[in-house]
Scaffold this motif. Structure first.
Motif, mmCIF file in Angstrom:
data_model
loop_
_atom_site.group_PDB
_atom_site.id
_atom_site.type_symbol
_atom_site.label_atom_id
_atom_site.label_comp_id
_atom_site.label_asym_id
_atom_site.label_seq_id
_atom_site.Cartn_x
_atom_site.Cartn_y
_atom_site.Cartn_z
ATOM 1 N N UNK A 23 -16.332 -10.371 3.940
ATOM 2 C CA UNK A 23 -15.950 -10.555 5.340
ATOM 3 C C UNK A 23 -15.832 -9.224 6.083
ATOM 4 N N UNK A 24 -16.174 -8.134 5.403
ATOM 5 C CA UNK A 24 -16.123 -6.783 5.987
ATOM 6 C C UNK A 24 -14.733 -6.450 6.522
ATOM 7 N N UNK A 25 -13.737 -6.798 5.744
ATOM 8 C CA UNK A 25 -12.351 -6.501 6.101
ATOM 9 C C UNK A 25 -11.913 -5.258 5.325
ATOM 10 N N UNK A 26 -11.471 -4.244 6.036
ATOM 11 C CA UNK A 26 -11.002 -3.027 5.384
ATOM 12 C C UNK A 26 -9.681 -3.307 4.674
ATOM 13 N N UNK A 27 -9.496 -2.674 3.515
ATOM 14 C CA UNK A 27 -8.273 -2.927 2.760
ATOM 15 C C UNK A 27 -7.950 -1.745 1.855
ATOM 16 N N UNK A 28 -6.692 -1.696 1.425
ATOM 17 C CA UNK A 28 -6.236 -0.700 0.466
ATOM 18 C C UNK A 28 -6.140 -1.360 -0.908
ATOM 19 N N UNK A 29 -6.447 -0.602 -1.958
ATOM 20 C CA UNK A 29 -6.410 -1.131 -3.316
ATOM 21 C C UNK A 29 -5.110 -0.741 -4.008
ATOM 22 N N UNK A 30 -4.530 -1.701 -4.725
ATOM 23 C CA UNK A 30 -3.285 -1.472 -5.456
ATOM 24 C C UNK A 30 -3.458 -1.923 -6.905
ATOM 25 N N UNK A 31 -2.806 -1.230 -7.845
ATOM 26 C CA UNK A 31 -2.942 -1.608 -9.259
ATOM 27 C C UNK A 31 -2.395 -2.999 -9.568
ATOM 28 N N UNK A 32 -1.287 -3.379 -8.915
ATOM 29 C CA UNK A 32 -0.641 -4.664 -9.192
ATOM 30 C C UNK A 32 -0.155 -5.295 -7.889
ATOM 31 N N UNK A 33 0.100 -6.605 -7.890
ATOM 32 C CA UNK A 33 0.691 -7.238 -6.700
ATOM 33 C C UNK A 33 2.050 -6.638 -6.342
ATOM 34 N N UNK A 34 2.807 -6.231 -7.349
ATOM 35 C CA UNK A 34 4.123 -5.630 -7.107
ATOM 36 C C UNK A 34 3.992 -4.384 -6.243
ATOM 37 N N UNK A 35 2.970 -3.564 -6.510
ATOM 38 C CA UNK A 35 2.754 -2.352 -5.713
ATOM 39 C C UNK A 35 2.404 -2.692 -4.269
ATOM 40 N N UNK A 36 1.581 -3.732 -4.076
ATOM 41 C CA UNK A 36 1.217 -4.125 -2.722
ATOM 42 C C UNK A 36 2.398 -4.666 -1.941
ATOM 43 N N UNK A 37 3.232 -5.470 -2.575
ATOM 44 C CA UNK A 37 4.412 -6.015 -1.897
ATOM 45 C C UNK A 37 5.447 -4.919 -1.635
ATOM 46 N N UNK A 38 5.491 -3.910 -2.480
ATOM 47 C CA UNK A 38 6.366 -2.763 -2.217
ATOM 48 C C UNK A 38 5.913 -2.031 -0.955
ATOM 49 N N UNK A 39 4.597 -1.924 -0.761
ATOM 50 C CA UNK A 39 4.071 -1.299 0.459
ATOM 51 C C UNK A 39 4.441 -2.114 1.691
ATOM 52 N N UNK A 40 4.456 -3.437 1.569
ATOM 53 C CA UNK A 40 4.897 -4.273 2.688
ATOM 54 C C UNK A 40 6.365 -4.015 2.990
ATOM 55 N N UNK A 41 7.161 -3.930 1.954
ATOM 56 C CA UNK A 41 8.589 -3.669 2.152
ATOM 57 C C UNK A 41 8.823 -2.305 2.792
ATOM 58 N N UNK A 42 7.968 -1.327 2.469
ATOM 59 C CA UNK A 42 8.122 0.020 3.025
ATOM 60 C C UNK A 42 7.518 0.158 4.416
ATOM 61 N N UNK A 43 6.838 -0.880 4.903
ATOM 62 C CA UNK A 43 6.284 -0.851 6.251
ATOM 63 C C UNK A 43 4.932 -0.192 6.371
ATOM 64 N N UNK A 44 4.259 0.074 5.251
ATOM 65 C CA UNK A 44 2.940 0.720 5.303
ATOM 66 C C UNK A 44 1.786 -0.280 5.190
ATOM 67 N N UNK A 45 2.115 -1.562 5.145
ATOM 68 C CA UNK A 45 1.104 -2.605 5.020
ATOM 69 C C UNK A 45 1.506 -3.796 5.868
ATOM 70 N N UNK A 46 0.520 -4.426 6.510
ATOM 71 C CA UNK A 46 0.790 -5.605 7.352
ATOM 72 C C UNK A 46 0.591 -6.915 6.602
ATOM 73 N N UNK A 47 -0.273 -6.900 5.597
ATOM 74 C CA UNK A 47 -0.562 -8.137 4.861
ATOM 75 C C UNK A 47 -1.082 -7.790 3.482
ATOM 76 N N UNK A 48 -0.744 -8.644 2.510
ATOM 77 C CA UNK A 48 -1.255 -8.471 1.146
ATOM 78 C C UNK A 48 -1.884 -9.795 0.717
ATOM 79 N N UNK A 49 -3.123 -9.726 0.235
ATOM 80 C CA UNK A 49 -3.900 -10.920 -0.102
ATOM 81 C C UNK A 49 -4.078 -10.993 -1.614
#
Length: 369
Positions: free
Chosen positions: A275-301
């Motif tokens: 879908x040509x959606x830009x995204x950041x890569x994380x080793x685990x879902x826990x790391x991605x949700x931590x980024x959401x909690x820290x305010x550096x991410x708007x959504x984690x898929x």
């Protein structure tokens, strides 16, 4: 000639029993190849809550694990679990024959089907989106709105209309009105300036068309600009209000203009790339949700049932799940190509997932009926 006939008959009578014996042995061999092995099976798994979870005492539980226990009990299979840290390790180990089966949260894809066999799907789901549970700040919404693609397109459209009306006014007035005359550059500049003043209702009345067509165009432009500005203002206001109440991401379509995260090596990446959606890569879902909690991410898929479990258990105060499911995925048990386990597993599985035991298991772990 009669002797040759007798020899041929004798040869046929000798070969016939051998041929029948060969076919019988071949049939027995083929039948045995489809029977599940009687030895202890090596079943690989990994942490993927709520489908497979390791307890402190080393035992495993979860949706997939309990399903495997039931299948093994019904099919009379002996087995032992071994842990594999990554999905790729599960797939490669099973494809190489080091594992007789892999049981976790494995999605069935065309690429994986080329190297493995899969059981009948036991769970249908899809991708889900986790977003911050707290509303973004007003300034964040304003900056995002002003830099969004839709806002820029609207501004460019208004500028384009202003230039077009200015050009028409200059063409109609340049020979009849000294205010818009005096050469192309001076006349066009004055016409565009007048068009911008008329659009914003900021005209001092110093400049005005004098021809009939020019005045008709001026009236039409003033009315149209009032409507255009009103629609534009209402759109910006509703965007800011919705963003304040619901957040920056409310649907799958919002991912294109948001800061999105995904687990590296997961099937989620295939969807985002397609879908040509830009995204950041994380080793685990826990790391991605931590980024959401820290305010550096708007959504984690990620896979929705896995993501919902982690949000509920560890991030309930900082993240929330959107009520959307997309890109349907099927979960199955991975087997080596040509495995004799596939048939007995499918028979027991199909019988199990249609019964009350399976519905109760899903309700226990996912709250699903």
């Amino acid at each position: 000639m009669h002797g040759s006939f007798r020899e041929t008959s004798l040869l046929h009578s000798c070969l016939a029993p051998l041929l029948c014996l060969g076919l019988l042995l071949t049939g027995i061999g083929e039948a045995n190849s489809q029977e599940p092995p009687q030895r202890e099976l090596v079943v690989a798994t990994k942490e993927a809550a709520p489908f497979s979870m390791k307890a402190p005492d080393g035992t495993w539980r979860g949706i997939s694990v309990e399903l495997w226990h039931r299948i093994a009990e019904q099919a009379k299979l002996r087995y032992r679990f071994v842990e594999e840290p990554t999905v790729q390790g599960l797939l490669q180990g099973t494809a190489a024959g080091r594992y007789d089966a892999s049981v976790a949260a494995l999605t069935i894809t065309a690429e994986r089907e080329r190297m493995l066999d899969f059981s009948h799907p036991f769970y249908l789901s899809g991708l889900g989106i986790a977003v911050p549970s707290a509303s973004p700040s007003a300034w964040t919404l304003i900056v995002r709105t002003l830099t969004s693609v839709g806002f820029v397109q609207a501004i460019l459209a208004l500028i384009g209309l202003t230039l077009a009306v200015g050009l028409l006014i200059w063409f109609l007035e340049r020979r009849h009105n000294e205010d818009f005359g005096g050469g192309a550059i001076k006349g066009l500049g004055t016409s565009i300036w007048w068009s911008a003043e008329a659009m914003t209702q900021a005209s001092t009345g110093y400049l005005a068309p004098r021809t009939g067509l020019g005045r008709a165009l001026a009236v039409l432009w003033m009315v149209a600009s009032i409507v255009a500005i009103a629609v534009f203002t209402a759109s910006v206001t509703s965007t800011l209000t919705a963003g304040k109440l619901q957040g920056l991401v409310t649907t799958v379509g919002d991912l294109a203009s948001a800061r999105v995260g995904a687990v590296q090596g997961s099937s989620t990446e295939e969807y985002l790339i397609s879908r040509r959606i830009s995204y950041q890569r994380f080793p685990t879902p826990h790391d991605g949700l931590t980024a959401i909690r820290n305010g550096t991410l708007d959504a984690f898929v990620y896979d929705k049932p896995l993501l919902a479990w982690i949000v509920r258990e560890q991030f309930s105060s900082s993240a929330a799940m959107l009520d959307v499911t997309f890109d349907q995925q099927m979960y199955g048990i991975a087997l080596p190509l040509g495995s004799g386990l596939r048939k007995p597993i499918d028979v027991v599985m199909l019988d199990t997932i249609q019964g009350e035991w399976w519905r109760q298991t899903l309700f226990t772990y996912l709250g699903e009926r």
